[in-house]
Design a protein around this motif. Sequence first.
Motif, PDB file in Angstrom:
ATOM      1  N   LEU A 316       0.621  -1.459   0.081  1.00  0.00           N
ATOM      2  CA  LEU A 316      -0.215   0.368  -0.039  1.00  0.00           C
ATOM      3  C   LEU A 316       0.821   1.568   0.232  1.00  0.00           C
ATOM      4  O   LEU A 316       0.590   2.152  -0.695  1.00  0.00           O
ATOM      5  N   ALA A 317       1.923   1.386   1.450  1.00  0.00           N
ATOM      6  CA  ALA A 317       2.417   2.407   0.544  1.00  0.00           C
ATOM      7  C   ALA A 317       3.422   3.077   0.273  1.00  0.00           C
ATOM      8  O   ALA A 317       3.643   3.792  -0.368  1.00  0.00           O
ATOM      9  N   PHE A 318       4.372   1.709  -0.896  1.00  0.00           N
ATOM     10  CA  PHE A 318       5.041   2.054  -1.376  1.00  0.00           C
ATOM     11  C   PHE A 318       4.904   1.936  -2.954  1.00  0.00           C
ATOM     12  O   PHE A 318       6.052   2.917  -4.257  1.00  0.00           O
ATOM     13  N   ARG A 319       3.048   2.229  -3.671  1.00  0.00           N
ATOM     14  CA  ARG A 319       2.661   1.723  -4.714  1.00  0.00           C
ATOM     15  C   ARG A 319       2.146   3.514  -4.449  1.00  0.00           C
ATOM     16  O   ARG A 319       2.581   4.094  -5.182  1.00  0.00           O
ATOM     17  N   ALA A 320       1.853   3.847  -3.365  1.00  0.00           N
ATOM     18  CA  ALA A 320       0.859   5.074  -3.272  1.00  0.00           C
ATOM     19  C   ALA A 320       2.685   5.997  -3.396  1.00  0.00           C
ATOM     20  O   ALA A 320       2.468   7.317  -3.662  1.00  0.00           O
ATOM     21  N   ALA A 321       3.657   5.847  -3.383  1.00  0.00           N
ATOM     22  CA  ALA A 321       4.155   6.691  -3.002  1.00  0.00           C
ATOM     23  C   ALA A 321       4.852   6.799  -3.614  1.00  0.00           C
ATOM     24  O   ALA A 321       5.493   8.009  -4.287  1.00  0.00           O
ATOM     25  N   LEU A 322       5.006   5.696  -4.600  1.00  0.00           N
ATOM     26  CA  LEU A 322       5.961   5.496  -6.191  1.00  0.00           C
ATOM     27  C   LEU A 322       4.415   6.255  -7.206  1.00  0.00           C
ATOM     28  O   LEU A 322       5.009   6.830  -7.843  1.00  0.00           O
ATOM     29  N   THR A 323       3.334   6.392  -6.919  1.00  0.00           N
ATOM     30  CA  THR A 323       2.267   6.869  -7.761  1.00  0.00           C
ATOM     31  C   THR A 323       2.351   8.442  -7.420  1.00  0.00           C
ATOM     32  O   THR A 323       2.575   9.207  -8.445  1.00  0.00           O
ATOM     33  N   ALA A 324       2.607   8.581  -6.485  1.00  0.00           N
ATOM     34  CA  ALA A 324       3.051  10.285  -6.017  1.00  0.00           C
ATOM     35  C   ALA A 324       4.037  11.131  -6.335  1.00  0.00           C
ATOM     36  O   ALA A 324       4.266  12.202  -7.205  1.00  0.00           O
ATOM     37  N   VAL A 325       4.985  10.038  -5.991  1.00  0.00           N
ATOM     38  CA  VAL A 325       5.907  11.039  -6.641  1.00  0.00           C
ATOM     39  C   VAL A 325       6.497  10.646  -7.947  1.00  0.00           C
ATOM     40  O   VAL A 325       7.014  11.982  -9.399  1.00  0.00           O
ATOM     41  N   ALA A 326       6.323   9.964  -9.294  1.00  0.00           N
ATOM     42  CA  ALA A 326       5.678  10.071 -10.825  1.00  0.00           C
ATOM     43  C   ALA A 326       5.020  10.934 -11.047  1.00  0.00           C
ATOM     44  O   ALA A 326       5.587  11.287 -12.300  1.00  0.00           O
ATOM     45  N   GLN A 327       3.711  10.609 -10.395  1.00  0.00           N
ATOM     46  CA  GLN A 327       3.283  11.998 -11.223  1.00  0.00           C
ATOM     47  C   GLN A 327       3.114  13.801 -10.709  1.00  0.00           C
ATOM     48  O   GLN A 327       3.213  14.601 -11.416  1.00  0.00           O
ATOM     49  N   ALA A 328       4.422  13.851  -9.305  1.00  0.00           N
ATOM     50  CA  ALA A 328       4.810  15.427  -9.381  1.00  0.00           C
ATOM     51  C   ALA A 328       6.173  15.258 -10.152  1.00  0.00           C
ATOM     52  O   ALA A 328       6.205  16.623 -10.280  1.00  0.00           O
ATOM     53  N   SER A 329       7.170  14.140 -11.066  1.00  0.00           N
ATOM     54  CA  SER A 329       7.851  14.008 -11.303  1.00  0.00           C
ATOM     55  C   SER A 329       7.739  14.740 -12.887  1.00  0.00           C
ATOM     56  O   SER A 329       6.415  13.990 -13.404  1.00  0.00           O
ATOM     57  N   PRO A 330       8.534  15.845 -13.376  1.00  0.00           N
ATOM     58  CA  PRO A 330       9.036  16.157 -15.075  1.00  0.00           C
ATOM     59  C   PRO A 330       8.730  14.784 -15.736  1.00  0.00           C
ATOM     60  O   PRO A 330      10.151  13.774 -15.536  1.00  0.00           O
ATOM     61  N   ALA A 331       8.931  14.946 -16.736  1.00  0.00           N
ATOM     62  CA  ALA A 331       8.612  13.315 -17.417  1.00  0.00           C
ATOM     63  C   ALA A 331      10.348  13.261 -18.511  1.00  0.00           C
ATOM     64  O   ALA A 331      10.958  12.048 -18.192  1.00  0.00           O
ATOM     65  N   ASP A 332      11.001  14.604 -18.015  1.00  0.00           N
ATOM     66  CA  ASP A 332      12.986  13.854 -19.111  1.00  0.00           C
ATOM     67  C   ASP A 332      13.117  14.062 -17.751  1.00  0.00           C
ATOM     68  O   ASP A 332      14.515  13.271 -17.890  1.00  0.00           O
ATOM     69  N   ARG A 333      13.333  13.426 -16.525  1.00  0.00           N
ATOM     70  CA  ARG A 333      13.623  13.670 -15.057  1.00  0.00           C
ATOM     71  C   ARG A 333      12.459  12.393 -14.156  1.00  0.00           C
ATOM     72  O   ARG A 333      13.434  12.450 -13.061  1.00  0.00           O
ATOM     73  N   ARG A 334      11.813  11.718 -14.737  1.00  0.00           N
ATOM     74  CA  ARG A 334      11.458  10.606 -14.059  1.00  0.00           C
ATOM     75  C   ARG A 334      11.906  10.087 -13.940  1.00  0.00           C
ATOM     76  O   ARG A 334      11.849   9.399 -12.114  1.00  0.00           O
ATOM     77  N   ALA A 335      12.861   9.225 -14.363  1.00  0.00           N
ATOM     78  CA  ALA A 335      13.141   7.796 -14.536  1.00  0.00           C
ATOM     79  C   ALA A 335      14.722   8.025 -12.612  1.00  0.00           C
ATOM     80  O   ALA A 335      15.185   7.417 -12.068  1.00  0.00           O
ATOM     81  N   ALA A 336      15.410   9.514 -12.810  1.00  0.00           N
ATOM     82  CA  ALA A 336      16.112   9.818 -12.004  1.00  0.00           C
ATOM     83  C   ALA A 336      15.232  10.213 -10.582  1.00  0.00           C
ATOM     84  O   ALA A 336      15.382  10.108 -10.055  1.00  0.00           O
ATOM     85  N   VAL A 337      14.159  10.642 -10.770  1.00  0.00           N
ATOM     86  CA  VAL A 337      13.724  11.319  -9.158  1.00  0.00           C
ATOM     87  C   VAL A 337      12.546   9.663  -8.667  1.00  0.00           C
ATOM     88  O   VAL A 337      13.446   9.420  -7.592  1.00  0.00           O
ATOM     89  N   ILE A 338      12.834   8.509  -9.750  1.00  0.00           N
ATOM     90  CA  ILE A 338      12.133   7.515  -9.092  1.00  0.00           C
ATOM     91  C   ILE A 338      13.385   6.409  -8.746  1.00  0.00           C
ATOM     92  O   ILE A 338      13.372   6.308  -7.218  1.00  0.00           O
TER      93      ILE A 338
END
Length: 396
Positions: A316-338
């Motif tokens: 629950l916590a990890f998918r929610a965390a990943l979803t929130a962080v990925a949605q907030a990240s700019p597309a060209d830096r998504r892998a770096a933020v993840i």
Amino acid sequence: MNGDRRGWRACALGGAVFAVCMAGTTLPTPLYPLYREKFGFSELTVTVVYAVYAFAVIGVLLLVGNASDTVGRRPVLLWGLGCATASAVCFLCATELGWLYAGRLFSGLSAGLFTGAATAYVMELAPHGGSSRATFVATAANMGGLGCGPLLAGVLAQYAPWPLYLPFVVHLALVACSAAVLLRLPETVRERRPLSTVRPHGPVLPAQVRAVFAPAAIASFVGFALFGVFTSVSPAFLAQSLDVDSHAVSGLVVALAFFASTAGQLAVGRVGARRSLPLGCAALLAGLALLAGALHWDLMTLVVLSALVGGIGQGLAFRAALTAVAQASPADRRAAVISTLFVVAYAGISVPVIGVGALTGPVGLPDAGLVFIACMAVLASTAAAYLLRRPLPARA
């Protein structure tokens, strides 16, 4: 419609490749008692061998976690499969402790190359508008693969010949199949640049990500720390305190935590990331309490329940965390933020586990586990309190 079907097929195949790589990282888990018997090392050495993997992951994520944003997803994933192959070969050649360190090092390199790149790749292979479902495919492939590793190795070690060799031979065959699949999947990075342009970047946290990152990172740290203890020391606890010497059983107990995580991730689609993150923190606290009871009273039932409840909370916590962080990240830096989120998560796997191993000598494994549980409970409570005061944005 046909385009959507092809997109989901590619997404599923990418997830399968992801799962195969991650399975290799937990393959040695139920085999550690056999290695201890063969090489004669201590419980602290087990945790250090395990942590070498996590430190390698962190190093890759910090140095080249953005590489797939630059050179493309597929080249990075092929490098990851190459490291997974080198890891299996090291375990097959293991005649002394140094081979185990080398095998775990290559395993960590493979996971470090895969985590950010494969997560972003699976999400990008999905059809337009399918980001939530694709996030589940990516996180389920990650955790499901981690769960399949100890289950596969435990069953083969218990019921098949050559327990320290056959699991790695099987994994090598799966890696070869994965490479063939990966070569047939499309590249998703449109503007690729040479490898020479990749630079070590350190943690990447654009301003728009920072508000959601703190609680997401704390919850990820606690969840991965719980899994770290399960995968590194639970076989020893089952053998020493509960007289469980079946490799299949110890592998299954570890696998249950990862499979429960996948179930928890599936529930996020219905509950929503905004509510799933605090719920996940609460379930992690419950899982930690059950693990404390298992260590105190030496009860197998509580070990299994802690794996299930803690695994659901982590999912629950990890998918929610990943979803929130990925949605907030700019597309060209998504892998770096993840990758930055995974740095925190893998710090949770490594640092507390070494602490448990170091305490096991002077105070014993059960008491060392209780100290770990108390520290993780404080962190989970902190994340939950933060989320009650400042919930995730409504779109999560």
